[in-house]
Design a protein around this motif. Sequence first.
Motif, short mmCIF file in Angstrom:
data_model
loop_
_atom_site.label_atom_id
_atom_site.label_comp_id
_atom_site.label_asym_id
_atom_site.label_seq_id
_atom_site.Cartn_x
_atom_site.Cartn_y
_atom_site.Cartn_z
N MET A 1 0.85 -1.18 0.00
CA MET A 1 0.00 0.00 0.00
C MET A 1 0.89 1.24 0.00
N GLN B 1 -0.28 4.45 -0.83
CA GLN B 1 -1.03 5.65 -0.47
C GLN B 1 -2.20 5.27 0.44
N LYS B 2 -2.49 6.20 1.34
CA LYS B 2 -3.58 5.92 2.28
C LYS B 2 -4.61 7.05 2.23
N ALA C 1 -10.72 2.49 -5.96
CA ALA C 1 -9.33 2.72 -5.53
C ALA C 1 -8.40 1.69 -6.16
N SER D 1 -3.00 -0.33 -4.97
CA SER D 1 -1.93 0.20 -4.12
C SER D 1 -2.44 1.21 -3.09
N VAL D 2 -3.72 1.54 -3.16
CA VAL D 2 -4.27 2.55 -2.25
C VAL D 2 -5.10 1.89 -1.17
N LEU E 1 -6.13 11.48 -5.93
CA LEU E 1 -5.04 10.49 -6.05
C LEU E 1 -3.80 11.11 -6.72
#
Length: 178
Positions: free
Chosen positions: A5, A7-8, A33, A36-37, A175
């Motif tokens: 992950m 990005q949060k 999403a 990877s988010v 994003l």
Amino acid sequence: MQPFMSQKILAISGSLRAGSSNHAILRFLSTMAPESVSFNIYNNLVQIPPFDPGIDHELPPEAVVELRNLIKDPDGIIICTPEYAYGVPGQLKNALDWTVSTGSLVDKPLGLITASTGGENAHTALLLILGVLSANVLKDATMLISFIRSKMDGEENITDEKTRESLIAGFNALLNVL
Ligand SMILES: Cc1cc2nc3c(=O)[nH]c(=O)nc-3n(C[C@H](O)[C@H](O)[C@H](O)COP(=O)(O)O)c2cc1C
């Protein structure tokens, strides 16, 4: 295996209602999403006690400490809310009041979605509030969706194509800055 992950995002709904259209919007965005988010929908708004500046620093309630940490951690925030009685839902405003002294939202990239019957007043008020909290409110990730219930079916799906497209475009704008 859990993908890495990078990005949060923390998403906060201003509605506590079961079957909320604002929750449904956040769930829709979570399905958009990329892998990877990490997209975390905050579910504890109801537990935030009334704001009391007297206990703000020394003894903040547990739910407030959790909220502050949850806001500080992610790269971006989405707030999605209805309007009640021409204003911001009280519990959302209350939660935001608890973030003033800690500056938890300062410079935080944020998309604001007001999805309501009308919603203009809450939307305008929230832009002022988020301004004073120094959040980095992204114009392209911010939108007012009026007549939200007519844009959904009875199963909490967003059926209006233009609304879906606007939501996806706004989400991508957020994003892109993370
Ligand atoms: C007590 C109450 C007051 C409301 N006041 C407003 C209002 O001032 N402006 C508006 O746009 N919608 C108003 N609404 C309608 C809500 O925006 C609508 O019910 C919306 O779908 C609620 O969001 P949710 O589906 O996420 O719970 C009100 C609803 C309730 C229950």
